[in-house]
Design an enzyme around this catalytic site. Structure first.
Site, mmCIF file in Angstrom:
data_model
loop_
_atom_site.group_PDB
_atom_site.id
_atom_site.type_symbol
_atom_site.label_atom_id
_atom_site.label_comp_id
_atom_site.label_asym_id
_atom_site.label_seq_id
_atom_site.Cartn_x
_atom_site.Cartn_y
_atom_site.Cartn_z
ATOM 1 N N HIS A 305 0.859 -1.189 0.000
ATOM 2 C CA HIS A 305 0.000 0.000 0.000
ATOM 3 C C HIS A 305 0.889 1.231 0.000
ATOM 4 O O HIS A 305 1.944 1.241 0.634
ATOM 5 C CB HIS A 305 -0.898 0.015 1.253
ATOM 6 C CG HIS A 305 -2.082 0.906 1.116
ATOM 7 N ND1 HIS A 305 -2.014 2.262 1.329
ATOM 8 C CD2 HIS A 305 -3.356 0.654 0.754
ATOM 9 C CE1 HIS A 305 -3.206 2.795 1.116
ATOM 10 N NE2 HIS A 305 -4.037 1.845 0.764
ATOM 11 N N ASP A 362 -8.011 -5.260 0.111
ATOM 12 C CA ASP A 362 -8.490 -6.153 -0.963
ATOM 13 C C ASP A 362 -8.136 -7.607 -0.745
ATOM 14 O O ASP A 362 -8.635 -8.477 -1.467
ATOM 15 C CB ASP A 362 -7.904 -5.680 -2.305
ATOM 16 C CG ASP A 362 -8.492 -4.336 -2.698
ATOM 17 O OD1 ASP A 362 -7.722 -3.383 -2.899
ATOM 18 O OD2 ASP A 362 -9.718 -4.239 -2.748
HETATM 19 C C1 SDX Z 1 -6.329 0.003 -2.850
HETATM 20 O O1 SDX Z 1 -4.412 4.501 -2.036
HETATM 21 C C2 SDX Z 1 -5.388 3.886 -1.396
HETATM 22 O O2 SDX Z 1 -5.799 4.269 -0.318
HETATM 23 C C3 SDX Z 1 -5.985 2.695 -2.111
HETATM 24 C C4 SDX Z 1 -7.021 1.877 -1.344
HETATM 25 C C5 SDX Z 1 -8.280 2.668 -1.091
HETATM 26 O O3 SDX Z 1 -9.004 2.320 -0.147
HETATM 27 O O4 SDX Z 1 -8.601 3.571 -1.907
HETATM 28 O O5 SDX Z 1 -6.462 1.460 -0.110
HETATM 29 C C6 SDX Z 1 -7.456 0.643 -2.141
HETATM 30 O O6 SDX Z 1 -6.084 0.329 -3.976
HETATM 31 C C7 SDX Z 1 -5.455 -0.987 -2.103
HETATM 32 C C8 SDX Z 1 -4.248 -1.486 -2.960
HETATM 33 C C9 SDX Z 1 -4.739 -2.564 -3.888
HETATM 34 N N1 SDX Z 1 -3.659 -2.964 -4.840
HETATM 35 C C10 SDX Z 1 -3.021 -4.121 -4.738
HETATM 36 O O7 SDX Z 1 -3.168 -4.930 -3.834
HETATM 37 C C11 SDX Z 1 -2.073 -4.412 -5.911
HETATM 38 C C12 SDX Z 1 -0.733 -4.943 -5.363
HETATM 39 N N2 SDX Z 1 -0.068 -3.861 -4.691
HETATM 40 C C13 SDX Z 1 0.908 -3.084 -5.430
HETATM 41 O O8 SDX Z 1 0.642 -2.930 -6.779
HETATM 42 C C14 SDX Z 1 1.378 -1.854 -4.670
HETATM 43 O O9 SDX Z 1 1.669 -2.257 -3.409
HETATM 44 C C15 SDX Z 1 0.494 -0.636 -4.631
HETATM 45 C C16 SDX Z 1 0.077 -0.188 -5.987
HETATM 46 C C17 SDX Z 1 -0.730 -0.894 -3.808
HETATM 47 C C18 SDX Z 1 1.299 0.478 -3.972
HETATM 48 O O10 SDX Z 1 2.358 0.755 -4.806
HETATM 49 P P1 SDX Z 1 3.416 1.937 -4.456
HETATM 50 O O11 SDX Z 1 3.090 2.635 -3.226
HETATM 51 O O12 SDX Z 1 3.626 2.742 -5.688
HETATM 52 O O13 SDX Z 1 4.672 1.112 -4.093
HETATM 53 P P2 SDX Z 1 5.746 0.608 -5.129
HETATM 54 O O14 SDX Z 1 5.064 0.006 -6.324
HETATM 55 O O15 SDX Z 1 6.740 1.707 -5.338
HETATM 56 O O16 SDX Z 1 6.411 -0.601 -4.315
HETATM 57 C C19 SDX Z 1 7.457 -0.352 -3.396
HETATM 58 C C20 SDX Z 1 8.317 -1.604 -3.489
HETATM 59 C C21 SDX Z 1 8.684 -1.948 -4.930
HETATM 60 O O17 SDX Z 1 9.933 -2.616 -4.876
HETATM 61 P P3 SDX Z 1 11.280 -1.751 -5.264
HETATM 62 O O18 SDX Z 1 11.073 -1.179 -6.654
HETATM 63 O O19 SDX Z 1 11.395 -0.671 -4.201
HETATM 64 O O20 SDX Z 1 12.398 -2.766 -5.205
HETATM 65 O O21 SDX Z 1 7.563 -2.736 -3.008
HETATM 66 C C22 SDX Z 1 7.372 -3.672 -4.071
HETATM 67 C C23 SDX Z 1 7.656 -2.953 -5.372
HETATM 68 O O22 SDX Z 1 8.148 -3.849 -6.340
HETATM 69 N N3 SDX Z 1 5.974 -4.100 -4.003
HETATM 70 C C24 SDX Z 1 5.552 -5.356 -4.165
HETATM 71 C C25 SDX Z 1 4.159 -5.298 -4.004
HETATM 72 N N4 SDX Z 1 3.784 -4.036 -3.761
HETATM 73 C C26 SDX Z 1 4.916 -3.300 -3.775
HETATM 74 N N5 SDX Z 1 6.198 -6.496 -4.435
HETATM 75 C C27 SDX Z 1 5.439 -7.620 -4.532
HETATM 76 N N6 SDX Z 1 4.096 -7.648 -4.375
HETATM 77 C C28 SDX Z 1 3.410 -6.506 -4.109
HETATM 78 N N7 SDX Z 1 2.102 -6.534 -3.960
#
Ligand code: SDX
Length: 424
Positions: A305, A362
């Site tokens: 998140h 989720d």
């Molecule tokens: C919702 O914003 C909100 O409030 C949203 C929400 C709401 O109520 O409105 O809470 C609802 O959208 C919840 C999130 C649902 N999405 C998912 O579950 C999809 C999986 N999650 C990721 O795509 C990700 O965690 C996000 C999109 C939710 C957040 O992404 P960020 O904040 O842009 O973080 P990032 O992509 O920069 O990740 C930071 C690091 C990265 O590694 P590095 O590049 O630093 O090496 O963490 C890793 C990412 O690769 N990472 C994950 C991961 N999520 C982040 N690695 C594996 N699996 C994951 N799920």
């Protein structure tokens, strides 16, 4: 006394006031930056940007705290139903008995959709994703409700607010029944919001619909948990659309479109697909490794998140609810076993610990939805029904702000400098 930051560039210094909120991070007031320095701030993805000030919802991502108008989400879920939570988010406090009665009456006046709108559904293929239908139908509401389009008229803004909250469950249930080839349902206003939604979703003309209190309570709780969440992607979309003074139905349609993405509200559908792909507990380590592999686009859906670097408090409540609902309904879903084992392994894995990746709202919702008989394609639709309350609350807050202006970010241009046209 306002504290200030000093920014010195090429020997010239400017002062940037530090703005203080009630709680949470302070903010550097960057409004004069470009005018005073000729520089833009650069923050794609808005990881360090406060796009507005708001008094609706507060999130402490490190502590895993979520407050609706100052009340912890755990207390709202325990003490309110969805319409009471909606009143709180929109008007700022818990409704008293008279306010609650009045609000329910206002919402119930608007639960039906214009009869001509019903023909719009027949333009869609039966296998259209219901989110495509939601975007289309909600946007089309502006073609029918001309007496609630004037965004400068507070009473019209309020009617539009009530109409959107009232009609979203009806449109969602119509989309679901359309996909099944069943008659498009009508609301029944002597039922609660959650009862009405479930009856419209699952009742058929040939049988008496039996209200199940366990399922009703579960869906009402899910609505509350999804109602608002500060300036997430879809809420920011609604605010940006609203800043151009677009009509309220167009703004909410834009929010539905933004929510659809699997990185945002579409994650719940993606979580269930992921858990089904994993299939058995012994396959979990393989998928954990995939999620950690930089060269593999696979991510653990329902994990991570932008704000929560701790357990999402909504996921904790959802997890509890998941166990209760499955137990009360006497359902043994092997998918839940896989989810719990996946969570256990991930939370012990150094990669997830170091990156502070926890289950989000989720991760468990899809399992409950399945237990309630709701198909995966409807998961994000239900999210949009609930989040409409947050979207309209945030939209109203923005429209009531006399300082409100159109949102128009700039860019760091990295394209071609000016060049003379030459025929290739
Ligand atoms: C919702 O914003 C909100 O409030 C949203 C929400 C709401 O109520 O409105 O809470 C609802 O959208 C919840 C999130 C649902 N999405 C998912 O579950 C999809 C999986 N999650 C990721 O795509 C990700 O965690 C996000 C999109 C939710 C957040 O992404 P960020 O904040 O842009 O973080 P990032 O992509 O920069 O990740 C930071 C690091 C990265 O590694 P590095 O590049 O630093 O090496 O963490 C890793 C990412 O690769 N990472 C994950 C991961 N999520 C982040 N690695 C594996 N699996 C994951 N799920």
């Amino acid at each position: 006394m306002t504290r200030k930051a000093i920014l010195t560039i090429d020997g010239k210094s400017i002062e940037l006031p530090i703005l203080q909120g009630t709680c949470g991070p302070e903010a550097l007031d960057m409004r004069g930056l470009y005018q005073e320095t000729g520089l833009f701030s650069y923050d794609p993805g808005f990881t360090s940007t406060a796009s507005c000030s708001s008094n609706i919802t507060y999130i402490d991502g490190d502590a895993g705290i979520l407050l609706y108008r100052g009340y912890p989400i755990e207390q709202i879920v325990e003490n309110c139903n969805f319409l009471e939570a909606a009143f709180l988010l929109i008007y700022g406090d818990i409704p008293n008995y008279a306010q609650k009665q009045d609000f329910e009456k206002m919402i119930n006046q608007h639960t039906m959709v214009h009869e001509q709108l019903r023909s719009f559904f027949h333009g869609f293929r039966r296998d259209a994703h219901p989110m495509a239908i939601m975007v289309g139908i909600v946007g089309a509401l502006s073609a029918f409700y001309h007496d609630s389009l004037d965004i400068d008229d507070t009473s019209q803004r309020e009617i539009a607010t009530h109409r959107l909250i009232a009609k979203m469950p009806t449109i969602a249930a119509m989309a679901f029944n359309y996909s099944k080839g069943r008659p498009l349902p009508y609301p029944q206003n002597d039922l609660t919001y959650a009862q009405n939604f479930l009856k419209m979703m699952f009742s058929v003309p040939t049988e008496q619909y039996q209200i199940n209190p366990i399922i009703t309570k579960a869906i009402d709780r899910i609505f509350i948990l999804h109602a608002d969440h500060e300036q997430n992607a879809s809420t920011s979309t609604v605010r940006l659309a609203g800043s151009s003074k677009a009509n309220p139905f167009a703004c909410i349609a834009s929010g539905i479109a933004a929510l659809w993405g699997p990185a945002h509200g579409g994650a719940n559908e993606a979580v269930l697909a992921m858990l089904k792909t994993i299939g058995t507990k012994d396959k979990i380590p393989e998928f954990i490794e995939k999620a950690k592999n930089k060269n593999d686009p696979f991510r653990l859906m329902g994990f991570g998140h932008r704000v929560y670097k701790n357990y999402d408090p909504r996921a904790r409540i959802m997890r509890q609810s998941c166990h209760e609902v499955l137990e009360q309904l006497g359902i043994h879903d092997p998918i839940l076993e896989i989810a719990i084992e996946l969570e256990r392994i991930a939370l012990e894995d150094p990669y997830f610990i170091e990156k502070k990746l926890y289950p989000n709202v989720d991760f468990y919702s899809g399992i409950i939805f399945s237990a309630l008989g709701i198909p995966p394609s409807m998961f994000t639709v239900i999210f949009s029904v609930a989040r409409t309350v947050g979207w309209v609350a945030q939209w109203n807050e923005m429209m009531a702000d006399p300082a409100q202006k159109i949102g128009r970010p700039r860019q760091l241009y990295v394209g071609n400098p000016e060049r003379k046209f030459q025929k290739p």
